[in-house]
Design a protein around this motif. Sequence first.
Motif, PDB file in Angstrom:
ATOM      1  N   GLY A   9     104.031  21.218  -1.088  1.00  0.00           N
ATOM      2  CA  GLY A   9     104.936  20.096  -1.304  1.00  0.00           C
ATOM      3  C   GLY A   9     105.643  20.173  -2.639  1.00  0.00           C
ATOM      4  O   GLY A   9     105.017  20.200  -3.700  1.00  0.00           O
ATOM      5  N   GLY A  13     105.292  14.749  -6.869  1.00  0.00           N
ATOM      6  CA  GLY A  13     103.881  15.013  -7.173  1.00  0.00           C
ATOM      7  C   GLY A  13     103.625  16.492  -7.397  1.00  0.00           C
ATOM      8  O   GLY A  13     103.082  16.906  -8.433  1.00  0.00           O
ATOM      9  N   GLU A  32     107.265  24.725  -0.127  1.00  0.00           N
ATOM     10  CA  GLU A  32     108.075  23.571   0.302  1.00  0.00           C
ATOM     11  C   GLU A  32     108.848  23.968   1.551  1.00  0.00           C
ATOM     12  O   GLU A  32     109.547  24.982   1.562  1.00  0.00           O
ATOM     13  CB  GLU A  32     109.016  23.128  -0.824  1.00  0.00           C
ATOM     14  N   ARG A  38     117.094  16.809  -0.272  1.00  0.00           N
ATOM     15  CA  ARG A  38     116.755  16.214   1.013  1.00  0.00           C
ATOM     16  C   ARG A  38     116.413  14.735   0.791  1.00  0.00           C
ATOM     17  O   ARG A  38     115.967  14.350  -0.271  1.00  0.00           O
ATOM     18  CB  ARG A  38     115.594  16.958   1.685  1.00  0.00           C
ATOM     19  N   ARG A  40     114.626  11.161   0.770  1.00  0.00           N
ATOM     20  CA  ARG A  40     113.265  10.610   0.700  1.00  0.00           C
ATOM     21  C   ARG A  40     113.376   9.133   0.348  1.00  0.00           C
ATOM     22  O   ARG A  40     114.262   8.747  -0.432  1.00  0.00           O
ATOM     23  CB  ARG A  40     112.472  11.312  -0.406  1.00  0.00           C
ATOM     24  N   ILE A  41     112.486   8.333   0.857  1.00  0.00           N
ATOM     25  CA  ILE A  41     112.435   6.933   0.426  1.00  0.00           C
ATOM     26  C   ILE A  41     111.466   6.837  -0.758  1.00  0.00           C
ATOM     27  O   ILE A  41     110.613   7.707  -0.942  1.00  0.00           O
ATOM     28  CB  ILE A  41     112.005   5.991   1.591  1.00  0.00           C
ATOM     29  N   GLY A  42     111.587   5.765  -1.547  1.00  0.00           N
ATOM     30  CA  GLY A  42     110.668   5.568  -2.668  1.00  0.00           C
ATOM     31  C   GLY A  42     111.381   5.781  -3.977  1.00  0.00           C
ATOM     32  O   GLY A  42     111.170   6.786  -4.654  1.00  0.00           O
ATOM     33  N   SER A  44     111.939   3.482  -6.790  1.00  0.00           N
ATOM     34  CA  SER A  44     111.712   2.700  -8.000  1.00  0.00           C
ATOM     35  C   SER A  44     110.473   3.194  -8.750  1.00  0.00           C
ATOM     36  O   SER A  44     109.432   3.429  -8.137  1.00  0.00           O
ATOM     37  CB  SER A  44     111.524   1.219  -7.619  1.00  0.00           C
ATOM     38  N   ARG A 104     116.402   9.680  -4.539  1.00  0.00           N
ATOM     39  CA  ARG A 104     115.359  10.688  -4.464  1.00  0.00           C
ATOM     40  C   ARG A 104     115.887  12.099  -4.203  1.00  0.00           C
ATOM     41  O   ARG A 104     115.312  13.081  -4.684  1.00  0.00           O
ATOM     42  CB  ARG A 104     114.323  10.291  -3.401  1.00  0.00           C
ATOM     43  N   ALA A 127     103.628  25.184   5.303  1.00  0.00           N
ATOM     44  CA  ALA A 127     102.189  25.468   5.375  1.00  0.00           C
ATOM     45  C   ALA A 127     101.728  25.081   6.779  1.00  0.00           C
ATOM     46  O   ALA A 127     101.961  23.954   7.215  1.00  0.00           O
ATOM     47  CB  ALA A 127     101.452  24.667   4.317  1.00  0.00           C
ATOM     48  N   ASP A 301     100.210  10.273  -1.704  1.00  0.00           N
ATOM     49  CA  ASP A 301     100.241   9.899  -0.280  1.00  0.00           C
ATOM     50  C   ASP A 301      99.432  10.859   0.582  1.00  0.00           C
ATOM     51  O   ASP A 301      99.098  10.519   1.716  1.00  0.00           O
ATOM     52  CB  ASP A 301     101.680   9.938   0.267  1.00  0.00           C
ATOM     53  N   GLY A 313     104.102   4.360  -5.503  1.00  0.00           N
ATOM     54  CA  GLY A 313     103.890   5.645  -4.842  1.00  0.00           C
ATOM     55  C   GLY A 313     104.142   6.869  -5.703  1.00  0.00           C
ATOM     56  O   GLY A 313     103.272   7.716  -5.895  1.00  0.00           O
ATOM     57  N   MET A 314     105.361   6.971  -6.254  1.00  0.00           N
ATOM     58  CA  MET A 314     105.684   8.149  -7.070  1.00  0.00           C
ATOM     59  C   MET A 314     104.768   8.218  -8.276  1.00  0.00           C
ATOM     60  O   MET A 314     104.294   9.280  -8.674  1.00  0.00           O
ATOM     61  CB  MET A 314     107.133   8.051  -7.568  1.00  0.00           C
ATOM     62  N   THR A 317     101.139   9.580  -7.412  1.00  0.00           N
ATOM     63  CA  THR A 317     101.059  11.022  -7.158  1.00  0.00           C
ATOM     64  C   THR A 317     101.305  11.817  -8.452  1.00  0.00           C
ATOM     65  O   THR A 317     100.626  12.810  -8.737  1.00  0.00           O
ATOM     66  CB  THR A 317     102.021  11.432  -6.010  1.00  0.00           C
TER      67      THR A 317
HETATM   68  C1  LIG Z   1     108.922   2.092   2.880  1.00  0.00           C
HETATM   69  C2  LIG Z   1     108.467   2.795   1.625  1.00  0.00           C
HETATM   70  C3  LIG Z   1     109.040   2.464   0.397  1.00  0.00           C
HETATM   71  C4  LIG Z   1     108.609   3.105  -0.769  1.00  0.00           C
HETATM   72  N1  LIG Z   1     109.129   2.724  -1.971  1.00  0.00           N
HETATM   73  C5  LIG Z   1     108.678   3.306  -3.110  1.00  0.00           C
HETATM   74  C6  LIG Z   1     109.217   2.955  -4.373  1.00  0.00           C
HETATM   75  O1  LIG Z   1     110.106   2.097  -4.511  1.00  0.00           O
HETATM   76  N2  LIG Z   1     108.740   3.608  -5.460  1.00  0.00           N
HETATM   77  C7  LIG Z   1     107.791   4.578  -5.377  1.00  0.00           C
HETATM   78  O2  LIG Z   1     107.384   5.138  -6.391  1.00  0.00           O
HETATM   79  N3  LIG Z   1     107.287   4.939  -4.191  1.00  0.00           N
HETATM   80  C8  LIG Z   1     107.690   4.340  -3.064  1.00  0.00           C
HETATM   81  N4  LIG Z   1     107.197   4.746  -1.860  1.00  0.00           N
HETATM   82  C9  LIG Z   1     106.219   5.830  -1.834  1.00  0.00           C
HETATM   83  C10 LIG Z   1     106.861   7.196  -2.076  1.00  0.00           C
HETATM   84  O3  LIG Z   1     107.773   7.474  -1.046  1.00  0.00           O
HETATM   85  C11 LIG Z   1     105.778   8.281  -2.113  1.00  0.00           C
HETATM   86  O4  LIG Z   1     104.626   7.803  -2.750  1.00  0.00           O
HETATM   87  C12 LIG Z   1     106.237   9.542  -2.857  1.00  0.00           C
HETATM   88  O5  LIG Z   1     107.381  10.098  -2.241  1.00  0.00           O
HETATM   89  C13 LIG Z   1     105.107  10.570  -2.867  1.00  0.00           C
HETATM   90  O6  LIG Z   1     105.539  11.735  -3.534  1.00  0.00           O
HETATM   91  P1  LIG Z   1     104.880  13.145  -3.196  1.00  0.00           P
HETATM   92  O7  LIG Z   1     105.540  14.136  -4.064  1.00  0.00           O
HETATM   93  O8  LIG Z   1     103.396  13.023  -3.261  1.00  0.00           O
HETATM   94  O9  LIG Z   1     105.234  13.368  -1.661  1.00  0.00           O
HETATM   95  P2  LIG Z   1     106.663  13.429  -0.962  1.00  0.00           P
HETATM   96  O10 LIG Z   1     107.712  12.835  -1.781  1.00  0.00           O
HETATM   97  O11 LIG Z   1     106.445  12.886   0.403  1.00  0.00           O
HETATM   98  O12 LIG Z   1     106.948  14.988  -0.884  1.00  0.00           O
HETATM   99  C14 LIG Z   1     106.165  15.804  -0.064  1.00  0.00           C
HETATM  100  C15 LIG Z   1     106.882  17.123   0.111  1.00  0.00           C
HETATM  101  O13 LIG Z   1     106.009  17.999   0.836  1.00  0.00           O
HETATM  102  C16 LIG Z   1     106.755  18.724   1.789  1.00  0.00           C
HETATM  103  N5  LIG Z   1     105.820  19.116   2.855  1.00  0.00           N
HETATM  104  C17 LIG Z   1     105.121  18.297   3.674  1.00  0.00           C
HETATM  105  N6  LIG Z   1     104.354  19.014   4.514  1.00  0.00           N
HETATM  106  C18 LIG Z   1     104.564  20.320   4.199  1.00  0.00           C
HETATM  107  C19 LIG Z   1     104.059  21.550   4.713  1.00  0.00           C
HETATM  108  N7  LIG Z   1     103.168  21.573   5.723  1.00  0.00           N
HETATM  109  N8  LIG Z   1     104.489  22.690   4.160  1.00  0.00           N
HETATM  110  C20 LIG Z   1     105.381  22.690   3.142  1.00  0.00           C
HETATM  111  N9  LIG Z   1     105.912  21.562   2.629  1.00  0.00           N
HETATM  112  C21 LIG Z   1     105.495  20.393   3.143  1.00  0.00           C
HETATM  113  C22 LIG Z   1     107.827  17.761   2.241  1.00  0.00           C
HETATM  114  O14 LIG Z   1     108.945  18.427   2.767  1.00  0.00           O
HETATM  115  C23 LIG Z   1     108.150  17.013   0.928  1.00  0.00           C
HETATM  116  O15 LIG Z   1     109.226  17.595   0.248  1.00  0.00           O
HETATM  117  C24 LIG Z   1     107.606   4.119  -0.689  1.00  0.00           C
HETATM  118  C25 LIG Z   1     107.055   4.445   0.542  1.00  0.00           C
HETATM  119  C26 LIG Z   1     107.460   3.794   1.691  1.00  0.00           C
HETATM  120  C27 LIG Z   1     106.818   4.148   2.995  1.00  0.00           C
END
Ligand SMILES: Cc1cc2nc3c(=O)[nH]c(=O)nc-3n(C[C@H](O)[C@H](O)[C@H](O)COP(=O)(O)OP(=O)(O)OC[C@H]3O[C@@H](n4cnc5c(N)ncnc54)[C@H](O)[C@@H]3O)c2cc1C
Length: 450
Positions: A9, A13, A32, A38, A40-42, A44, A104, A127, A301, A313-314, A317
């Motif tokens: 990922g 995070g 990745e 690309r 993504r939601i999240g 703030s 994002r 992966a 997450d 969320g952000m 992580t």
């Molecule tokens: C409705 C909603 C609103 C939200 N609002 C907020 C907010 O306002 N502020 C905030 O901080 N957070 C918010 N969040 C949470 C936030 O979206 C996540 O906590 C955050 O994106 C997590 O970051 P991450 O880097 O851990 O994972 P992600 O941002 O999900 O990134 C994961 C990455 O892994 C990659 N990946 C996944 N599986 C594989 C695989 N098998 N092989 C290779 N790559 C892979 C994906 O393509 C992606 O790029 C919200 C969540 C929801 C559901």
Amino acid sequence: MKTRVAIIGGGPGGTTAAMYLLRQGLTPVIIEKESFPRYRIGESMTGECGAILRDLNLGMDMIENKHPVKHGVKVYGKHPWFLPVMARTPEGKLMDQTTWQVRRSDFDKMMLDEAVKRGAILVHGQATDPILDENGKVTGVQVRLADGSGMMQIESELLMDFSGGATFLATKGVTGPKYLGNYDRQIAIFSQIENGIRDNGEARDEQNGNTLIFYKQKYHWAWWIPIDDKVTSVGVVTPAAYFMEQNETKEEFLKRELHNIHPELTSRIPDVTLVEDTRVIKNYSYQVKQFCGEGYMAFGDAHRFVDPIFSFGMYVTMKEAQLAAPYVVKYLNGELPKEGNPFEEYQVMVEKAIDVLEDALDGFWEHPFAFAMLVYNRYVDQMIDIFAGRIYENQPSEAVVAFRKLLKRERTYDSDIYSVPIGSRYHADRAPIWVDDTSDAEVMTKLLNL
Ligand SMILES: Cc1cc2nc3c(=O)[nH]c(=O)nc-3n(C[C@H](O)[C@H](O)[C@H](O)COP(=O)(O)OP(=O)(O)OC[C@H]3O[C@@H](n4cnc5c(N)ncnc54)[C@H](O)[C@@H]3O)c2cc1C
């Protein structure tokens, strides 16, 4: 390919982890599957999330990229209240601080580019399966390369799962079981608008980059997050059963709800014109047990998500990535316990912190009046700390103890059950009361067709 650390990922995070590991002299491989930028939601950030970016020397980039500046969050329910972003000085005094809101696609690309620029190796592919040895220890991961050239086997001493909601290691059965969380019957429907009327005052609670939250009743709310000088991310979160009852498309639902949830929101969007696709996320609330072990760790997450309402969320992580770096070094040097889970201490630390968030969130919904009293009168500083993300130290504070009393909830960490979600349906006696006449099966069938 062989590497000491493989990261699944390239979101905020995974890239934060890569940058902290690079500081420790390690060269991680990031896997990745998507091409950036690309969606993504999240969008703030909490105050301490901004602090991590400053610590990574990315504060100037955030300013140059003109991400909206967030001074706090204003919540409109029956009575509005505001919680400012504040930091703690080294002496422990609160001081005004700001953080950012981000689009994002731009932010995540900046983070991935930066991690690669600093030395991380990027493998563009998905992966597909973890590699385990005969004792069940994770020793690597299989990757399907994005260019269609086939599979790559990556051997690692540590596999770090930052796959987000895909929960790679949990889905592959490497971790303990994945439980539904308190808010698993909620649905989030969201898009972006261009013509919202922003606040524009001098005071911190009137700044145009602030997050606004509006709620109508329990579990029924909307967000407003400015992501550049024109575009605002807007979303509505309700019980999934309520959405199904309306018999509307997701666009119709979102537009109507944005005008129905709170007059303060209605007045800010005289004409709801959506400038992005309308998207849906459901079943976002869950918790994975035993998310670290021999050869693997899961983050953010990828092991737990409670609810998006206060934008943790952000931060979670990225903070877990920062906190894990010294443990990773010790693990690779053979300095962590050889018996049992080498990351037990780290795992309990991060679990306890998210419990603090979960108790605050549950307190907000179950006891909104008491919550507002704690924010405004009783434990103002402690509530500012929680909202900023200072949940890893000096917790549980008196405010959190008060929530636990209100929720009639005890947290214990000395047995194997500590990480089962306390409010989930696995504890039927403690599960929240839902106003929901539609059967689960009926709701799920309809949702699957969205
Ligand atoms: C409705 C909603 C609103 C939200 N609002 C907020 C907010 O306002 N502020 C905030 O901080 N957070 C918010 N969040 C949470 C936030 O979206 C996540 O906590 C955050 O994106 C997590 O970051 P991450 O880097 O851990 O994972 P992600 O941002 O999900 O990134 C994961 C990455 O892994 C990659 N990946 C996944 N599986 C594989 C695989 N098998 N092989 C290779 N790559 C892979 C994906 O393509 C992606 O790029 C919200 C969540 C929801 C559901």
